[in-house]
Design a protein around this motif. Structure first.
Motif, short mmCIF file in Angstrom:
data_model
loop_
_atom_site.label_atom_id
_atom_site.label_comp_id
_atom_site.label_asym_id
_atom_site.label_seq_id
_atom_site.Cartn_x
_atom_site.Cartn_y
_atom_site.Cartn_z
N SER A 1 -7.32 2.32 -0.05
CA SER A 1 -7.16 2.10 -1.39
C SER A 1 -8.44 2.09 -2.36
N SER A 2 -9.31 2.54 -1.68
CA SER A 2 -10.73 2.68 -2.29
C SER A 2 -10.85 4.42 -2.25
N LEU B 1 0.85 -1.16 -0.04
CA LEU B 1 -0.09 0.00 -0.03
C LEU B 1 0.82 1.39 -0.05
N SER C 1 -2.30 -3.55 -8.28
CA SER C 1 -2.95 -2.20 -8.74
C SER C 1 -3.20 -2.31 -10.25
N ARG D 1 0.34 7.15 -5.90
CA ARG D 1 -0.14 6.96 -7.21
C ARG D 1 -1.76 7.19 -6.81
N ILE D 2 -2.17 6.22 -5.67
CA ILE D 2 -3.81 6.40 -5.34
C ILE D 2 -4.21 8.06 -5.30
N VAL E 1 2.58 2.45 -3.30
CA VAL E 1 1.47 3.16 -4.23
C VAL E 1 0.48 4.17 -3.74
N SER E 2 0.69 4.48 -2.54
CA SER E 2 -0.03 5.49 -1.95
C SER E 2 -0.20 6.77 -2.66
N TYR F 1 -6.98 -0.32 -7.78
CA TYR F 1 -6.52 -0.05 -6.33
C TYR F 1 -7.58 -0.78 -5.28
N GLY G 1 2.40 -4.21 -4.97
CA GLY G 1 1.46 -3.21 -4.98
C GLY G 1 1.28 -2.83 -6.40
N SER G 2 2.34 -2.61 -7.06
CA SER G 2 2.25 -1.94 -8.59
C SER G 2 1.56 -2.98 -9.26
N GLN H 1 -6.22 8.21 -8.65
CA GLN H 1 -7.29 7.77 -8.31
C GLN H 1 -8.57 9.08 -7.46
#
Length: 450
Positions: free
Chosen positions: A280-281, A215, A342, A221-222, A218-219, A347, A338-339, A226
């Motif tokens: 992640s959501s 997590l 995702s 990128r989230i 990639v946080s 994610y 994670g990458s 997203q």
């Protein structure tokens, strides 16, 4: 390490230099992807190379720090970190960046191994590890507030990590030097104690850390992709989250072992799993900030208890280093995992998978905490491994911390007799004449007779 460790702050400083690279992993991975033309999976692989190199250093030094002394390997690790990350900051091609990252990662792992061995030898490993996590969280928080405003492409995060290593260098003068042959011949040798519990803990920390850093990797990128936030906003969220982590670690340090280790580890891991799913959501600032802040508040708390639990299994710090290195392997695999998750599943699905893995590993790790001293401590209780009561009894009997006599044993009877004799000596000194001559000389004679 010395049986009577000195000040804790040099260990805390070295701990900070070793851990700060993993704390800055999201911005490192994000900037590698944005400024070197790497895909998210490729950037995650570079982050994994850094952390695998760090884990390799930990495995290589497990049980060997006390042989070399803490000062020499700590300085070697800081030099490697400064040179490796510095070269990665100056390099413009991917192969050179990867090479610098791996050299710097080995230096970070060396510094972390030295700190873990020193923390395990202290009377209260949990308090020292909490202080270390407090310091590294504060350092990373300042960097997250600063780096987004300075630009610098992929160079600035690596330069910041190298600078931290250089700033910590003066603290190594306060660490122990190389030991003589007589000092190295410690009676605490042989096989690792508590092998089954140690292996379960190391394996659990590997999976636990993998889920957390999948997590964390990639946080960024989230938040950017997203949730639609800017890099400055994401950096501010991370700084606020790390600030909340400071409060969590401070609370854990104040709480100490009053609830044991099992309750904070088990309950904290459940909260972490829920935070992973929420973060992640996230599709807006509110949910993203809530998930990241809640996760960063509890994550270092549980980690401090896990480090303290590993340190309690072996006074020489071997399980602390081995479990920490296993955790580093999980940390290393996290960004790549994670990458990949995702990219393949999105994610939100990644969060559900990671949350489930976190919950599954909570049971065996909590069981280890219960089995090896996770129950609440009561004042005056006698513990077989470490802790203030153990260190106090060991100092009284002239033994090593961790070798506490059993209740009702001849060794305990001898200890009680010595305490009574010392009380009689003090009483004799107090009741001596005005000049104190005969009473003190008799007391000293009684003391020397022992």
């Amino acid at each position: 390490m010395s049986s009577r460790p000195g000040a804790a702050w040099p260990l805390v400083a070295v701990f900070t230099a070793g851990y700060v690279a993993s704390y800055l992993l999201p911005t490192v991975v994000g900037r590698l992807s944005a400024h070197l033309g790497l895909s998210p999976a490729q950037a995650g692989l570079v982050g994994s190379a850094l952390l695998l190199s760090s884990a390799g250093a930990g495995f290589a030094l497990a049980g060997r720090v006390e042989r070399f002394g803490a000062r020499t390997p700590a300085r070697a690790g800081l030099i490697l970190a400064a040179v490796g990350y510095g070269c990665a900051a100056l390099a413009g091609s991917v192969p050179l960046v990867v090479l610098g990252v791996m050299v710097g990662g080995f230096g970070s792992g060396t510094a972390t191994a030295v700190a873990a061995s020193g923390i395990a030898a202290r009377r209260d490993p949990h308090r020292t590890s909490s202080l270390g996590l407090l310091t590294v969280s504060a350092t990373a928080g300042v960097l997250y507030l600063t780096i987004p405003h300075l630009g610098g492409g992929h160079r600035l995060p690596f330069a910041a990590i190298a600078l931290v290593a250089l700033l910590v260098w003066p603290a190594t003068a306060r660490l122990d030097g190389a030991r003589t042959a007589e000092e190295t011949s410690s009676p605490i040798t042989g096989r690792l104690p508590h092998r089954r519990s140690g292996l379960v803990l190391a394996g659990g920390m590997l999976v636990w850390s993998m889920a957390q850093n999948a997590l964390w990797g990639v946080s960024s990128r989230i938040g950017l992709d997203q949730a639609g936030l800017s890099e400055v906003t994401v950096g501010a969220v991370f700084a606020a989250a790390l600030g909340a982590g400071l409060l969590g670690v401070t609370g854990a340090g104040l709480l100490g072992a009053r609830l044991g280790r099992a309750v904070p580890i088990g309950l904290g891991t459940v909260v972490i799993a829920a935070s992973i799913v929420l973060s992640s959501s996230a599709r807006d600032l509110g949910s993203f900030a809530t998930g990241e802040i809640m996760w960063n508040t509890v994550y270092p708390v549980v980690l401090s208890y896990l480090i303290g639990l590993a340190a309690s299994l072996d006074i020489r710090g071997r399980w602390a280093v081995l479990a920490g290195s296993a955790s580093s392997i999980g940390v290393a695999c996290g960004p790549l995992l994670g990458s990949v998750l995702s990219e393949e599943a999105g994610y939100p699905a990644m969060g559900l998978i990671l949350g489930a893995a976190t919950l599954l590993v909570a049971a065996p790790v909590t069981a280890v905490a219960l089995h090896t001293g996770g129950r609440p401590l009561v004042p005056g209780s006698v513990r077989r491994r470490g802790g203030a009561p153990a260190a106090l009894l060991a100092a009284t009997t002239g033994g090593l911390s961790g070798a506490v006599p059993k209740l009702g044993s001849p060794e305990q009877a001898v200890t009680e007799l010595r305490v009574r004799r010392r009380r009689l000596v003090r009483s004799a000194i107090r009741t001596a004449g005005p000049d104190g001559g005969s009473g003190q000389s008799n007391a000293y004679a009684s003391t020397s007779a022992r």
